[in-house]
Design an enzyme around this catalytic site. Structure first.
Site, PDB file in Angstrom:
ATOM      1  N   TYR A   1     -12.638  19.573 -14.443  1.00 45.16           N
ATOM      2  CA  TYR A   1     -13.427  18.011 -14.523  1.00 45.16           C
ATOM      3  C   TYR A   1     -14.370  17.548 -13.417  1.00 45.16           C
ATOM      4  CZ  TYR A   1     -14.044  12.648 -13.930  1.00 45.16           C
ATOM      5  OH  TYR A   1     -14.117  11.784 -14.017  1.00 45.16           O
TER       6      TYR A   1
ATOM      7  N   LYS B   1      -5.167   8.764 -18.734  1.00 45.18           N
ATOM      8  CA  LYS B   1      -5.267   9.381 -20.257  1.00 45.18           C
ATOM      9  C   LYS B   1      -3.539   8.992 -20.887  1.00 45.18           C
ATOM     10  CE  LYS B   1      -9.324   9.905 -18.355  1.00 45.18           C
ATOM     11  NZ  LYS B   1      -9.145  10.410 -16.791  1.00 45.18           N
TER      12      LYS B   1
ATOM     13  N   ARG C   1       0.615  -1.302   0.135  1.00 46.47           N
ATOM     14  CA  ARG C   1       0.186   0.058   0.199  1.00 46.47           C
ATOM     15  C   ARG C   1       0.938   1.477   0.153  1.00 46.47           C
ATOM     16  NH1 ARG C   1      -2.615   1.188   4.840  1.00 46.47           N
ATOM     17  NH2 ARG C   1      -2.658  -0.685   5.505  1.00 46.47           N
TER      18      ARG C   1
ATOM     19  N   ASP D   1      -2.728  20.721 -12.295  1.00 45.32           N
ATOM     20  CA  ASP D   1      -3.859  18.973 -13.003  1.00 45.32           C
ATOM     21  C   ASP D   1      -3.326  19.180 -14.474  1.00 45.32           C
ATOM     22  OD1 ASP D   1      -5.193  16.997 -13.980  1.00 45.32           O
ATOM     23  OD2 ASP D   1      -6.224  17.108 -12.839  1.00 45.32           O
TER      24      ASP D   1
HETATM   25  C1  4LM Z   1     -12.745  12.155 -18.656  1.00 44.51           C
HETATM   26  N1  4LM Z   1     -11.210  12.308 -16.874  1.00 44.51           N
HETATM   27  O1  4LM Z   1     -13.199  13.659 -18.769  1.00 44.51           O
HETATM   28  P1  4LM Z   1      -9.039   9.492 -13.090  1.00 44.51           P
HETATM   29  N2  4LM Z   1      -7.969  14.746 -13.768  1.00 44.51           N
HETATM   30  C2  4LM Z   1      -8.639  15.909 -14.895  1.00 44.51           C
HETATM   31  C3  4LM Z   1      -9.403  14.645 -15.702  1.00 44.51           C
HETATM   32  O2  4LM Z   1      -9.985  14.908 -17.375  1.00 44.51           O
HETATM   33  C4  4LM Z   1      -9.702  12.992 -15.200  1.00 44.51           C
HETATM   34  C5  4LM Z   1      -9.589  13.356 -14.058  1.00 44.51           C
HETATM   35  C6  4LM Z   1      -8.393  14.088 -12.986  1.00 44.51           C
HETATM   36  C7  4LM Z   1     -12.295  11.879 -17.232  1.00 44.51           C
HETATM   37  C8  4LM Z   1     -12.684  10.619 -16.946  1.00 44.51           C
HETATM   38  C9  4LM Z   1     -14.076  10.039 -17.570  1.00 44.51           C
HETATM   39  C10 4LM Z   1      -8.280  16.517 -15.294  1.00 44.51           C
HETATM   40  C11 4LM Z   1     -10.698  12.464 -15.512  1.00 44.51           C
HETATM   41  C12 4LM Z   1     -10.035  11.951 -12.968  1.00 44.51           C
HETATM   42  O3  4LM Z   1     -10.618   9.431 -13.863  1.00 44.51           O
HETATM   43  O4  4LM Z   1      -9.558   8.710 -11.655  1.00 44.51           O
HETATM   44  O5  4LM Z   1      -7.354   8.526 -13.649  1.00 44.51           O
HETATM   45  O6  4LM Z   1      -9.132  10.929 -13.256  1.00 44.51           O
HETATM   46  O7  4LM Z   1     -13.702  11.926 -19.437  1.00 44.51           O
END
Ligand code: 4LM
Length: 401
Positions: free
Chosen positions: A116, A213, A63, A188
């Site tokens: 987001y 991503k 962990r 971010d």
């Molecule tokens: C989407 N995005 O946009 P996890 N920070 C940014 C993001 O775009 C996202 C996250 C954090 C999308 C997910 C369905 C700028 C996510 C969150 O999904 O927890 O790895 O990341 O389509």
């Protein structure tokens, strides 16, 4: 990482392929081994005690970290220009582990007005249950930040470019202003990737990623990362990861990320070239009211994007005349592109933020936060541009109604 010329720093892809790993220490295995361990044995109780107290380095329990993850973390720190990194189980895990490590009741956070959807939910709803106040301001306006910042402001948080509407925020300017008020800055960098922009070099204190991503690049895992100073990363590992979220990344996903990151530069070059070509093509289509892509001269922060990014990324947002109905017709008409959320995959993905990734914003919030009902998002993939633009253009023709 061994290299012949010790004075010249290794290039981006060289580090993406080699940093943090020497095959000679692993039986010549070119790829880092996957350590499928939950726990690690100690030579003696004294050694166990020293590891727990942090007196000596070494693994304890997965962990908190494992050797495959450590290679990934060293590589991420190098690519972002940070001292250290912590890899975690999701982008949301990265944002929450970082903030839970440092904020307490009574603290304030200033966040940009476009985030987001789940980040917006965590900031606006989640943190408020614990007495942390979050104020959403337009960080493209320095006066708005100056007006909102108080002695209780611990962090300024933003995405650039923003998800989904592609606003670009000046990292240098926001960092200078925040630091003048003793607040720290979190960027971010999911949309930018360290290949296109390195916020720590512009003065930010922390970078977070959804590695789901572009860093993974293949849509086959969920992961996140935090990059920053070595002491801060120790706190994030021992508080945010170990105690507050438990958002541990699996050793196998660490391995897949190491594999994906090897081609990050190559993939980003292609994503950027195709997105710019597509953005230019669709800008003049009669059904398209606006295209939001920072590489177009029509983008409000085009000159800032030219200074801050080495190219403009693979994400495009567009507004169609005919609003929501036109957007639905467009998305139902695509054939090669996939109707799906997420981004940064080899496949081109189209989605509708108001009903999908940003559906937890109320109608009023969407208006204030510039996420219109007619906005459509394209994550431009790695297909041949001729095939991709033929698909998008025929879908736009059908959107005309
Ligand atoms: C989407 N995005 O946009 P996890 N920070 C940014 C993001 O775009 C996202 C996250 C954090 C999308 C997910 C369905 C700028 C996510 C969150 O999904 O927890 O790895 O990341 O389509």
């Amino acid at each position: 990482m061994k290299k012949p010329d010790s004075d010249r720093p290794a290039g981006f892809s060289t580090r993406a392929i080699h940093e943090g790993y020497d095959p000679a220490s692993h039986h010549g295995s070119i790829n880092p081994p996957v350590y499928l361990n939950a726990t690690y044995s100690f030579d003696s109780i004294a050694q166990g005690q020293q590891r727990f107290s942090g007196e000596t380095p070494g693994y304890i329990y997965a962990r908190v970290g494992n050797p495959t993850q450590s290679v990934l973390e060293e590589r991420l720190a190098s690519l972002e220009g940070g001292e250290a990194a912590v890899a975690v189980a999701s982008g949301m895990g990265a944002i929450t582990a970082l903030l839970w490590s440092f904020v307490q009741s009574g603290d304030e956070i200033i966040a940009d007005k476009t985030l987001y959807g789940c980040t917006f939910a965590f900031m606006g709803e989640g943190l408020s249950h614990f007495g942390v106040k979050v104020f959403f301001v337009d960080l493209t306006e320095p006066d708005a930040l100056e007006a909102a910042i108080t002695p209780a402001t611990r962090f300024v948080f933003f995405e650039t470019p923003t998800n989904p509407n592609m606003r670009v925020i000046d990292i240098v300017q926001v960092s200078q202003l925040a630091h003048a008020h003793n607040a720290r800055v979190i960027v971010d960098n999911t949309y930018g990737t360290p290949y296109l922009q390195r916020p720590l070099e512009y003065g930010a204190d922390f970078v977070v990623h959804s590695m789901t991503k572009y860093l993974s690049g293949h849509g086959d895992l969920i992961a996140g990362a935090i990059i920053g100073g070595a002491d801060d990363m120790l706190s994030v590992r021992s508080v945010g990861l170990k105690h507050m979220t438990g958002a541990v990344l699996s050793p196998f996903d660490s391995f897949l990320l190491l594999r994906g990151i090897k081609t990050l530069e190559l993939r980003m070059v292609r994503h950027c070239e195709s997105a710019l070509a597509l953005a230019r093509q669709i800008e003049s289509h009669p059904v398209v009211e606006s295209v939001y892509y920072p590489g177009l001269e029509s983008h409000p922060q085009y000159s800032l994007a030219c200074q801050q990014m080495s190219a403009f990324g693979g994400m495009i947002a567009l507004e169609l005349s005919g609003g929501y109905e036109a957007g639905v017709r467009f998305m139902d008409a695509v054939q090669l592109a996939q109707r799906a959320v997420s981004l940064g995959d080899a496949e081109t993905l189209v989605q509708h933020p108001a009903s999908m990734t940003h559906n937890n914003y109320t109608e009023e919030e969407r208006e204030v936060h510039d996420i219109s009902l007619g906005l459509v998002r394209i994550s431009v993939g790695l297909e041949n541009i001729e095939d991709l633009s033929a698909d998008i253009l025929q879908a736009l023709d059908q959107a005309t109604g």
